[in-house]
Design a protein around this motif. Structure first.
Motif, PDB file in Angstrom:
ATOM      1  N   SER A 226      49.695 -25.653  -6.464  1.00 48.11           N
ATOM      2  CA  SER A 226      49.528 -25.740  -5.011  1.00 48.11           C
ATOM      3  C   SER A 226      48.059 -25.668  -4.603  1.00 48.11           C
ATOM      4  CB  SER A 226      50.312 -24.603  -4.318  1.00 48.11           C
ATOM      5  OG  SER A 226      49.720 -23.343  -4.577  1.00 48.11           O
ATOM      6  N   GLU A 227      47.217 -25.104  -5.473  1.00 47.45           N
ATOM      7  CA  GLU A 227      45.783 -25.011  -5.193  1.00 47.45           C
ATOM      8  C   GLU A 227      44.987 -26.116  -5.887  1.00 47.45           C
ATOM      9  OE1 GLU A 227      44.398 -22.944  -3.068  1.00 47.45           O
ATOM     10  OE2 GLU A 227      46.325 -22.009  -2.605  1.00 47.45           O
ATOM     11  N   GLY A 228      45.670 -27.028  -6.555  1.00 41.75           N
ATOM     12  CA  GLY A 228      44.999 -28.147  -7.209  1.00 41.75           C
ATOM     13  C   GLY A 228      44.354 -27.817  -8.534  1.00 41.75           C
ATOM     14  N   LEU A 229      44.637 -26.627  -9.070  1.00 44.52           N
ATOM     15  CA  LEU A 229      44.028 -26.223 -10.332  1.00 44.52           C
ATOM     16  C   LEU A 229      44.743 -26.826 -11.535  1.00 44.52           C
ATOM     17  CD1 LEU A 229      43.283 -22.527  -9.419  1.00 44.52           C
ATOM     18  CD2 LEU A 229      41.574 -24.247  -9.990  1.00 44.52           C
ATOM     19  N   ILE A 230      46.022 -27.136 -11.399  1.00 47.53           N
ATOM     20  CA  ILE A 230      46.738 -27.842 -12.445  1.00 47.53           C
ATOM     21  C   ILE A 230      47.605 -28.934 -11.817  1.00 47.53           C
ATOM     22  CG2 ILE A 230      46.805 -25.853 -14.025  1.00 47.53           C
ATOM     23  CD1 ILE A 230      49.768 -25.558 -13.295  1.00 47.53           C
TER      24      ILE A 230
END
Length: 258
Positions: free
Chosen positions: A59-63
């Motif tokens: 959801s935070e774009g880290l994966i």
């Protein structure tokens, strides 16, 4: 009104953050994609815990969800890495010197630092050979079979050396140092001569030479190396590589001091 967390809730929150970081750090150029089940086994966590953390990181774009059932790092990581390089003094000071070094020795030049008991390569500059050794920024290497690793650890604490030995000196080739006494002797040799050599210790047919970069306090904070195929980087030409390498290491160190 903010209600303060009780100690148990704080511990749980910190543990969740720690596990999220462990998951992020598990990705590498060698293992760019992971599945929830394999990560749970590797990290000793439940599948449900890993799945929840993965969802939060996504959801935070880290994966990102991969093409298969696995996950891979997301675009947010790229921006974070770029921000690190832009703000890192060593990277900024080393870049033009790495280019000159690669031109001088006609091989790849790299910048490396130590993270825990692992070497991480922050930057690399290729020379324009038809046949090249490709190395990704952010790639890792064990210390004991890397010229940069030996340089970084040789000037570090004995406790770190002991930890590396306890973790095991894994053989990658027939040239890899796997004996603790020989490894300790190798580090003493590095301190005495001021550089380290790795001849086919991690990859067959590859040679590397590294020298330490020091900060204004004289502490070794990074390593610069040159690496290439051993049919080009012959031991008989080692003196020339070392001369260029030591000059580059001294120049980067001087820039950090000034």
């Amino acid at each position: 009104m903010n209600i303060p967390l009780n100690p148990e809730a704080k511990d749980q929150l910190l543990e969740s953050v720690r596990n999220a970081l462990r998951i992020i750090k598990s990705f590498s150029t060698e293992e760019p994609e992971h599945r929830v089940t394999e990560l749970a086994i590797r990290l000793g966590l439940s599948k449900s815990a890993v799945s929840r953390i993965m969802s939060t990181l996504a959801s935070e774009g880290l994966i990102l969800k991969g093409n298969s059932r696995g996950y891979r790092l997301g675009p947010t990581v790229v921006s974070l890495a770029s921000a690190f390089v832009a703000a890192n003094e060593i990277c900024q000071e080393a870049k033009p010197i790495l280019r000159n070094l690669a031109d001088d020795v006609k091989e790849m030049a790299q910048l490396a630092v130590l993270e825990g008991t692992t070497v991480i390569f922050l930057d690399s500059v290729e020379y324009k050979h038809p046949l090249r050794l490709f190395s990704h920024v952010g790639s890792r290497s064990p210390v004991h079979c890397s010229s940069s690793g030996k340089v970084l650890v040789a000037f570090h604490s004995e406790s770190l050396v002991d930890e590396i030995i306890r973790d095991g000196l894994v053989a990658f080739t027939h040239q890899t140092i796997t004996d603790a006494k020989i490894f300790i002797g190798e580090l003493a040799k590095v301190r005495e001569q001021g550089y380290a050599v790795s001849l086919e210790e991690k990859f067959e047919g590859v040679m590397a030479v590294a020298a330490p970069i020091r900060n204004k306090f004289g502490e070794v904070v990074a390593a610069v190396n040159v690496v290439g195929p051993s049919y080009r980087m012959k031991p008989t030409n080692l003196e020339g590589y070392i001369r260029h390498l030591l000059r580059a290491a001294k120049e980067i160190s001087s820039n950090l001091i000034s």
